[in-house]
Design a protein around this motif. Structure first.
Motif, PDB file in Angstrom:
ATOM      1  N   LYS A   1      53.168  43.648  41.967  1.00  0.00           N
ATOM      2  CA  LYS A   1      53.394  42.649  43.002  1.00  0.00           C
ATOM      3  C   LYS A   1      52.180  41.731  43.065  1.00  0.00           C
ATOM      4  CE  LYS A   1      55.051  43.521  46.968  1.00  0.00           C
ATOM      5  NZ  LYS A   1      55.227  44.052  48.357  1.00  0.00           N
ATOM      6  N   LEU A   2      52.430  40.451  43.304  1.00  0.00           N
ATOM      7  CA  LEU A   2      51.355  39.469  43.361  1.00  0.00           C
ATOM      8  C   LEU A   2      51.404  38.717  44.680  1.00  0.00           C
ATOM      9  CD1 LEU A   2      51.702  37.917  39.776  1.00  0.00           C
ATOM     10  CD2 LEU A   2      50.112  39.716  40.483  1.00  0.00           C
ATOM     11  N   TYR A   3      50.222  38.495  45.243  1.00  0.00           N
ATOM     12  CA  TYR A   3      50.090  37.661  46.438  1.00  0.00           C
ATOM     13  C   TYR A   3      49.073  36.571  46.132  1.00  0.00           C
ATOM     14  CZ  TYR A   3      48.671  36.029  51.035  1.00  0.00           C
ATOM     15  OH  TYR A   3      48.366  35.229  52.122  1.00  0.00           O
ATOM     16  N   GLN A   4      49.412  35.338  46.489  1.00  0.00           N
ATOM     17  CA  GLN A   4      48.540  34.202  46.213  1.00  0.00           C
ATOM     18  C   GLN A   4      48.520  33.274  47.412  1.00  0.00           C
ATOM     19  OE1 GLN A   4      50.033  31.718  43.070  1.00  0.00           O
ATOM     20  NE2 GLN A   4      48.302  30.310  43.116  1.00  0.00           N
ATOM     21  N   CYS A   5      47.316  32.839  47.799  1.00  0.00           N
ATOM     22  CA  CYS A   5      47.214  31.836  48.854  1.00  0.00           C
ATOM     23  C   CYS A   5      46.093  30.875  48.509  1.00  0.00           C
ATOM     24  CB  CYS A   5      46.965  32.487  50.215  1.00  0.00           C
ATOM     25  SG  CYS A   5      45.374  33.320  50.379  1.00  0.00           S
TER      26      CYS A   5
ATOM     27  N   GLY B   1      59.802  34.280  37.043  1.00  0.00           N
ATOM     28  CA  GLY B   1      60.486  35.296  37.836  1.00  0.00           C
ATOM     29  C   GLY B   1      59.607  36.443  38.278  1.00  0.00           C
ATOM     30  N   LEU B   2      58.286  36.256  38.300  1.00  0.00           N
ATOM     31  CA  LEU B   2      57.387  37.322  38.746  1.00  0.00           C
ATOM     32  C   LEU B   2      57.487  37.511  40.256  1.00  0.00           C
ATOM     33  CD1 LEU B   2      54.176  36.595  36.630  1.00  0.00           C
ATOM     34  CD2 LEU B   2      55.904  38.353  36.248  1.00  0.00           C
ATOM     35  N   PRO B   3      57.244  38.717  40.744  1.00  0.00           N
ATOM     36  CA  PRO B   3      57.338  38.997  42.184  1.00  0.00           C
ATOM     37  C   PRO B   3      56.107  38.471  42.925  1.00  0.00           C
ATOM     38  CG  PRO B   3      56.676  40.977  41.017  1.00  0.00           C
ATOM     39  CD  PRO B   3      56.961  39.940  39.961  1.00  0.00           C
ATOM     40  N   LEU B   4      56.060  37.158  43.104  1.00  0.00           N
ATOM     41  CA  LEU B   4      54.914  36.489  43.705  1.00  0.00           C
ATOM     42  C   LEU B   4      55.226  36.072  45.140  1.00  0.00           C
ATOM     43  CD1 LEU B   4      52.097  35.050  43.415  1.00  0.00           C
ATOM     44  CD2 LEU B   4      53.407  33.005  42.770  1.00  0.00           C
TER      45      LEU B   4
ATOM     46  N   ASP C   1      43.513  34.333  29.763  1.00  0.00           N
ATOM     47  CA  ASP C   1      44.323  33.235  30.277  1.00  0.00           C
ATOM     48  C   ASP C   1      45.419  33.817  31.174  1.00  0.00           C
ATOM     49  OD1 ASP C   1      46.076  31.138  30.717  1.00  0.00           O
ATOM     50  OD2 ASP C   1      46.229  30.553  28.602  1.00  0.00           O
ATOM     51  N   LEU C   2      45.310  33.620  32.493  1.00  0.00           N
ATOM     52  CA  LEU C   2      46.273  34.212  33.425  1.00  0.00           C
ATOM     53  C   LEU C   2      47.680  33.682  33.204  1.00  0.00           C
ATOM     54  CD1 LEU C   2      44.293  34.300  36.805  1.00  0.00           C
ATOM     55  CD2 LEU C   2      44.526  36.093  35.074  1.00  0.00           C
ATOM     56  N   PHE C   3      47.815  32.446  32.782  1.00  0.00           N
ATOM     57  CA  PHE C   3      49.139  31.884  32.524  1.00  0.00           C
ATOM     58  C   PHE C   3      49.795  32.613  31.347  1.00  0.00           C
ATOM     59  CE2 PHE C   3      46.893  28.771  34.937  1.00  0.00           C
ATOM     60  CZ  PHE C   3      47.843  28.037  35.642  1.00  0.00           C
ATOM     61  N   HIS C   4      49.016  32.878  30.319  1.00  0.00           N
ATOM     62  CA  HIS C   4      49.510  33.634  29.164  1.00  0.00           C
ATOM     63  C   HIS C   4      49.829  35.071  29.550  1.00  0.00           C
ATOM     64  CE1 HIS C   4      49.853  35.105  25.067  1.00  0.00           C
ATOM     65  NE2 HIS C   4      48.850  35.943  25.257  1.00  0.00           N
ATOM     66  N   LEU C   5      48.959  35.696  30.320  1.00  0.00           N
ATOM     67  CA  LEU C   5      49.196  37.071  30.749  1.00  0.00           C
ATOM     68  C   LEU C   5      50.453  37.180  31.598  1.00  0.00           C
ATOM     69  CD1 LEU C   5      45.568  38.177  31.705  1.00  0.00           C
ATOM     70  CD2 LEU C   5      46.862  38.852  29.678  1.00  0.00           C
ATOM     71  N   ALA C   6      50.666  36.199  32.470  1.00  0.00           N
ATOM     72  CA  ALA C   6      51.876  36.207  33.307  1.00  0.00           C
ATOM     73  C   ALA C   6      53.131  36.185  32.439  1.00  0.00           C
ATOM     74  CB  ALA C   6      51.851  35.017  34.252  1.00  0.00           C
TER      75      ALA C   6
END
Length: 260
Positions: free
Chosen positions: A201-205, A227-230, A184-189
């Motif tokens: 670092k995360l990049y999302q589009c 507060g993740l570096p997205l 679960d990416l939400f849980h991992l985050a």
């Protein structure tokens, strides 16, 4: 650059596998394209495919070789079939394969850096989920991860993909097994944000017309709230290769490559 079709055996999966690999090469006389290396072992991007594709798709649908040439960046493109990068409920251990065995095999064949700051993951759709899973479950191994139109919430993927119910059960078991788990990416985050350790670092589009847009917005809001570096970008676009060909160039510019 060197382009290699690599066929090899996976002990984890118990079968023969394939990957395409782009390796940096210093060139001076190529017409229309330059190439560079950084000296020593190469930084590497693990570039992951989507549900209906394989290890060849990034080369067939984009100019990834040309885009990576000037960066001195190796690109490893493995095949994982329709596994969702999971240790499947009924099937192969593709998470173990992609997170442990594949990097070790690739480094045994090619001069790829083991340093965290030189290792990155990116992918589209199912591969976006896989890339973020690598970044968030293995933050000590990956400095950055990028998701392009990612299928970031597999617990609801059957609502997005018609007729996927039976295959979903083979891969995940049930949605209840995903929520709050290491899949679960939400849980991992949340775990990464609250863990006080290394954070990638995360990049999302995602295109605003994409059928996965709603799920991407929910992940964005969750990650930003933690507060993740997205870095998040959206614009008009659908779930198609014209969009991904454009955005992979953006990802390559965004990668925190060390200067050498």
């Amino acid at each position: 650059m060197a382009l290699i079709q690599c066929d090899y055996y996976s002990e984890t999966l118990g079968l023969s596998c394939s990957m395409n690999v782009i390796l940096p090469q210093q060139t001076f006389s190529q017409i229309g394209m330059g190439g560079k290396t950084r000296g020593g072992k190469h930084p590497v991007l693990y570039l992951l495919h989507g549900l209906s594709d394989d290890h060849s798709i990034w080369l067939r649908r984009t100019s990834i070789e040309r885009y990576a040439a000037e960066l001195g960046l190796a690109v490893v493109m493995p095949a994982v079939h329709r596994s969702f990068y999971m240790d499947m409920e009924q099937g192969g251990r593709y998470w173990t394969f992609i997170s442990e065995e594949l990097p070790a095999i690739a480094r045994s064949f090619f001069p790829l850096s083991e340093a965290r700051e030189d290792n990155f993951a990116a992918g589209l759709s199912m591969g976006g989920y896989g890339a973020f899973k690598l970044g968030l479950r293995c933050p000590d191994k990956f400095a950055a991860a990028a998701s392009l139109s990612g299928a970031l919430d597999p617990a609801v993927i059957t609502d997005r993909l018609h007729g996927f119910d039976r295959e979903f059960a083979l891969i995940f078991g049930s949605a209840d097994k995903i929520r709050g788990s290491d899949n679960d990416l939400f849980h991992l985050a949340q775990l990464v944000a609250e863990g006080g350790g290394t954070v990638p670092k995360l990049y999302q589009c995602c295109g605003t017309e994409d059928f996965l847009y709603e799920d991407n917005v929910r992940f964005r809001d969750n990650a930003q709230g933690l507060g993740l570096p997205l870095t998040y970008e959206e614009e008009p676009g659908d779930h198609e290769w014209g969009y991904w060909d454009d955005k992979i160039r953006r990802v390559l510019k965004w990668l925190p490559l060390r200067s050498k």
